[in-house]
Design a protein around this motif. Structure first.
Motif, PDB file in Angstrom:
ATOM      1  N   TYR A   1      52.484  -6.479  56.328  1.00 18.26           N
ATOM      2  CA  TYR A   1      53.722  -7.242  56.406  1.00 18.26           C
ATOM      3  C   TYR A   1      54.606  -6.595  57.454  1.00 18.26           C
ATOM      4  O   TYR A   1      54.355  -5.474  57.909  1.00 18.26           O
ATOM      5  CB  TYR A   1      54.441  -7.322  55.044  1.00 18.26           C
ATOM      6  CG  TYR A   1      54.342  -6.083  54.199  1.00 18.26           C
ATOM      7  CD1 TYR A   1      55.064  -4.932  54.498  1.00 18.26           C
ATOM      8  CD2 TYR A   1      53.516  -6.058  53.086  1.00 18.26           C
ATOM      9  CE1 TYR A   1      54.961  -3.805  53.726  1.00 18.26           C
ATOM     10  CE2 TYR A   1      53.404  -4.926  52.306  1.00 18.26           C
ATOM     11  CZ  TYR A   1      54.141  -3.801  52.630  1.00 18.26           C
ATOM     12  OH  TYR A   1      54.034  -2.670  51.870  1.00 18.26           O
ATOM     13  N   ASP A   2      55.638  -7.314  57.879  1.00 18.64           N
ATOM     14  CA  ASP A   2      56.546  -6.797  58.887  1.00 18.64           C
ATOM     15  C   ASP A   2      57.244  -5.538  58.392  1.00 18.64           C
ATOM     16  O   ASP A   2      57.455  -5.350  57.186  1.00 18.64           O
ATOM     17  CB  ASP A   2      57.593  -7.854  59.258  1.00 18.64           C
ATOM     18  CG  ASP A   2      56.949  -9.065  59.924  1.00 18.64           C
ATOM     19  OD1 ASP A   2      55.907  -8.891  60.584  1.00 18.64           O
ATOM     20  OD2 ASP A   2      57.483 -10.184  59.778  1.00 18.64           O
ATOM     21  N   ALA A   3      57.616  -4.681  59.355  1.00 20.09           N
ATOM     22  CA  ALA A   3      58.226  -3.399  59.000  1.00 20.09           C
ATOM     23  C   ALA A   3      59.524  -3.571  58.218  1.00 20.09           C
ATOM     24  O   ALA A   3      59.880  -2.718  57.401  1.00 20.09           O
ATOM     25  CB  ALA A   3      58.479  -2.585  60.270  1.00 20.09           C
ATOM     26  N   GLN A   4      60.236  -4.662  58.443  1.00 22.27           N
ATOM     27  CA  GLN A   4      61.510  -4.868  57.761  1.00 22.27           C
ATOM     28  C   GLN A   4      61.355  -5.076  56.260  1.00 22.27           C
ATOM     29  O   GLN A   4      62.303  -4.924  55.497  1.00 22.27           O
ATOM     30  CB  GLN A   4      62.220  -6.085  58.352  1.00 22.27           C
ATOM     31  CG  GLN A   4      61.461  -7.390  58.146  1.00 22.27           C
ATOM     32  CD  GLN A   4      62.071  -8.536  58.919  1.00 22.27           C
ATOM     33  OE1 GLN A   4      62.709  -8.328  59.943  1.00 22.27           O
ATOM     34  NE2 GLN A   4      61.884  -9.743  58.421  1.00 22.27           N
ATOM     35  N   PHE A   5      60.128  -5.405  55.807  1.00 16.68           N
ATOM     36  CA  PHE A   5      59.887  -5.630  54.385  1.00 16.68           C
ATOM     37  C   PHE A   5      59.275  -4.412  53.692  1.00 16.68           C
ATOM     38  O   PHE A   5      58.900  -4.503  52.514  1.00 16.68           O
ATOM     39  CB  PHE A   5      58.948  -6.818  54.184  1.00 16.68           C
ATOM     40  CG  PHE A   5      59.481  -8.119  54.712  1.00 16.68           C
ATOM     41  CD1 PHE A   5      60.596  -8.705  54.143  1.00 16.68           C
ATOM     42  CD2 PHE A   5      58.869  -8.756  55.788  1.00 16.68           C
ATOM     43  CE1 PHE A   5      61.093  -9.901  54.619  1.00 16.68           C
ATOM     44  CE2 PHE A   5      59.355  -9.956  56.272  1.00 16.68           C
ATOM     45  CZ  PHE A   5      60.476 -10.530  55.693  1.00 16.68           C
ATOM     46  N   ALA A   6      59.185  -3.276  54.390  1.00 14.40           N
ATOM     47  CA  ALA A   6      58.442  -2.121  53.872  1.00 14.40           C
ATOM     48  C   ALA A   6      58.964  -1.652  52.511  1.00 14.40           C
ATOM     49  O   ALA A   6      58.193  -1.437  51.584  1.00 14.40           O
ATOM     50  CB  ALA A   6      58.484  -0.984  54.883  1.00 14.40           C
ATOM     51  N   ASP A   7      60.262  -1.496  52.376  1.00  9.21           N
ATOM     52  CA  ASP A   7      60.838  -0.956  51.142  1.00  9.21           C
ATOM     53  C   ASP A   7      61.592  -2.001  50.342  1.00  9.21           C
ATOM     54  O   ASP A   7      62.394  -1.666  49.463  1.00  9.21           O
ATOM     55  CB  ASP A   7      61.784   0.206  51.480  1.00  9.21           C
ATOM     56  CG  ASP A   7      61.049   1.351  52.155  1.00  9.21           C
ATOM     57  OD1 ASP A   7      59.912   1.642  51.752  1.00  9.21           O
ATOM     58  OD2 ASP A   7      61.619   1.952  53.094  1.00  9.21           O
ATOM     59  N   GLN A   8      61.342  -3.262  50.634  1.00  9.40           N
ATOM     60  CA  GLN A   8      62.054  -4.319  49.934  1.00  9.40           C
ATOM     61  C   GLN A   8      61.209  -4.879  48.790  1.00  9.40           C
ATOM     62  O   GLN A   8      59.976  -4.799  48.819  1.00  9.40           O
ATOM     63  CB  GLN A   8      62.416  -5.454  50.906  1.00  9.40           C
ATOM     64  CG  GLN A   8      63.413  -5.057  51.986  1.00  9.40           C
ATOM     65  CD  GLN A   8      63.837  -6.247  52.822  1.00  9.40           C
ATOM     66  OE1 GLN A   8      63.522  -7.398  52.498  1.00  9.40           O
ATOM     67  NE2 GLN A   8      64.544  -5.982  53.910  1.00  9.40           N
TER      68      GLN A   8
ATOM     69  N   SER B   1      55.000 -13.181  55.078  1.00 12.77           N
ATOM     70  CA  SER B   1      54.604 -12.165  56.047  1.00 12.77           C
ATOM     71  C   SER B   1      53.261 -11.548  55.663  1.00 12.77           C
ATOM     72  O   SER B   1      52.409 -11.296  56.527  1.00 12.77           O
ATOM     73  CB  SER B   1      55.678 -11.080  56.132  1.00 12.77           C
ATOM     74  OG  SER B   1      55.307 -10.055  57.026  1.00 12.77           O
ATOM     75  N   LEU B   2      53.054 -11.323  54.366  1.00 14.12           N
ATOM     76  CA  LEU B   2      51.777 -10.777  53.899  1.00 14.12           C
ATOM     77  C   LEU B   2      50.635 -11.731  54.211  1.00 14.12           C
ATOM     78  O   LEU B   2      49.575 -11.314  54.701  1.00 14.12           O
ATOM     79  CB  LEU B   2      51.861 -10.502  52.399  1.00 14.12           C
ATOM     80  CG  LEU B   2      50.562 -10.100  51.695  1.00 14.12           C
ATOM     81  CD1 LEU B   2      50.060  -8.768  52.212  1.00 14.12           C
ATOM     82  CD2 LEU B   2      50.762 -10.034  50.187  1.00 14.12           C
ATOM     83  N   MET B   3      50.808 -13.017  53.952  1.00 14.95           N
ATOM     84  CA  MET B   3      49.753 -14.000  54.195  1.00 14.95           C
ATOM     85  C   MET B   3      49.401 -14.083  55.688  1.00 14.95           C
ATOM     86  O   MET B   3      48.231 -14.202  56.051  1.00 14.95           O
ATOM     87  CB  MET B   3      50.193 -15.373  53.689  1.00 14.95           C
ATOM     88  CG  MET B   3      50.330 -15.489  52.170  1.00 14.95           C
ATOM     89  SD  MET B   3      48.762 -15.238  51.288  1.00 14.95           S
ATOM     90  CE  MET B   3      49.018 -13.562  50.649  1.00 14.95           C
ATOM     91  N   SER B   4      50.414 -14.001  56.554  1.00 16.07           N
ATOM     92  CA  SER B   4      50.147 -14.079  57.989  1.00 16.07           C
ATOM     93  C   SER B   4      49.455 -12.826  58.503  1.00 16.07           C
ATOM     94  O   SER B   4      48.587 -12.896  59.382  1.00 16.07           O
ATOM     95  CB  SER B   4      51.460 -14.307  58.756  1.00 16.07           C
ATOM     96  OG  SER B   4      52.355 -13.230  58.564  1.00 16.07           O
TER      97      SER B   4
END
Length: 339
Positions: free
Chosen positions: A182-189, A198-201
């Motif tokens: 997933y994108d880096a912006q979602f790392a700790d969210q 983002s995970l699916m892509s």
């Protein structure tokens, strides 16, 4: 059926017990471990406080006990120090390298690993089965030669090399990074719908990279099995009696050619997990592969032992599923060998 399941459950329990003993004692074979090395460093300092702390760590994690007692504590048969209850009680231990419980270290990595490997298994079967059927039913055609060539390329290309090539050209041509899940912006969210999208892509690239070799191998094996079944007398007789070619193909030869792949289900998931470690490192995938490699290098025994037991559980469950599917798929197979 009930007797068969009970026998298999007992066999699975005994198998896991033997595997757990092998895993623990093999991890203990090299001299020292993460905590022992840390204790040696503290003792080398020669300070009273450091030596006292070393003795505390030894007693806290039971390193002063014999190896067989440490094993019984690890699996949960014997009460452990510091409130450690063992694997059977759901206590996976403490990771010395990360300085936190194993549960927290492998939390998301476990289900992300299962998700990636499930996507790879689905990809392998959806792609390889139609290609193998086309190649076998049109032997020596242009399509058969193309499928054979692609299969050889897939078998000869290391997965980690393909991952490096995709990373390089995706960044050079499109200016994007395809690493991670997933994108880096979602790392700790927390998990939200944008993070799931983002995970699916991001799941597409590791699925292609890890599944390419398995797809190529399955095409070659299934093509050979299907060609062998197409040459047998029962298929020729079915067609001679007027059965539609597609029905005759799918009802008999296709089902029989699936037997080796159903039997390999028990080895498929563990093989994908162990074989995707380098790909996970190259693509920065947050799966258990890199964690296992790091734990083995640092001799973090509780973390490494749990991950290896997790793979063992997948193996025995996969074996049970493959036995049940084989009995359902092929009427020639009987549970328990009855007449």
């Amino acid at each position: 059926m009930i007797r068969f399941l009970l026998r298999r459950v007992v066999t699975m329990a005994v198998t896991l017990l033997i595997i757990s003993a092998l895993v623990f004692f093999i991890i203990k074979l090299p001299p020292g471990d993460f905590l022992t090395n840390q204790i040696a460093e503290l003792r080398a300092q020669g300070e009273t406080a450091s030596i006292a702390k070393a003795e505390f760590l030894i007693k806290q994690y039971g390193l002063d006990r014999p190896a067989w007692e440490q094993y019984l504590v690890w699996i949960g048969v014997m009460p452990g120090p510091n409130g450690f209850s063992g694997l059977l009680q759901g206590d996976w231990g403490w990771s010395f390298e990360y300085d936190k419980p194993v549960t927290e270290v492998v939390g998301d990595a476990l289900w992300l690993t299962l998700l990636v490997n499930l996507a790879v298994v689905i990809f392998i079967h959806l792609v390889s089965i139609p290609i193998a059927i086309y190649s076998a039913t049109r032997q020596y055609s242009v399509g058969d030669y193309v499928a054979t060539f692609i299969g050889y390329i897939g078998l000869a290309t290391p997965s980690f090399l393909l991952a490096l090539i995709l990373l390089y050209y995706a960044n050079r041509w499109f200016g994007v990074s395809i690493g991670g899940l997933y994108d880096a912006q979602f790392a700790d969210q927390p998990w939200t719908w944008p993070k799931i999208r983002s995970l699916m892509s991001h799941l597409v690239v590791p699925t292609l990279v890890i599944g390419l070799g398995g797809t190529a191998a399955m095409i070659r094996r299934m093509r050979a099995n299907l060609l062998d079944e197409l040459g047998k007398q029962y298929y020729v007789t079915a067609k001679a009696k007027g059965l539609a070619p597609r029905t005759a193909l799918l009802k008999y030869p296709f089902r029989m050619s699936l037997n080796p792949f159903i039997a390999d289900i028990g080895n498929l998931l563990p093989h994908l997990i162990s074989g995707s470690v380098l790909v996970s490192l190259v693509l920065s995938l947050p799966t258990v592969g890199p964690i296992l490699l790091s734990a083995l290098k640092s001799q973090d025994q509780f973390l490494a032992g749990f991950i290896l037991m997790f793979v063992a559980v997948l193996t025995v469950i996969g074996m049970l599923i493959s036995d049940l599917l084989l009995a359902w798929l092929d009427p020639r197979i009987r549970m328990g060998g009855g007449r």
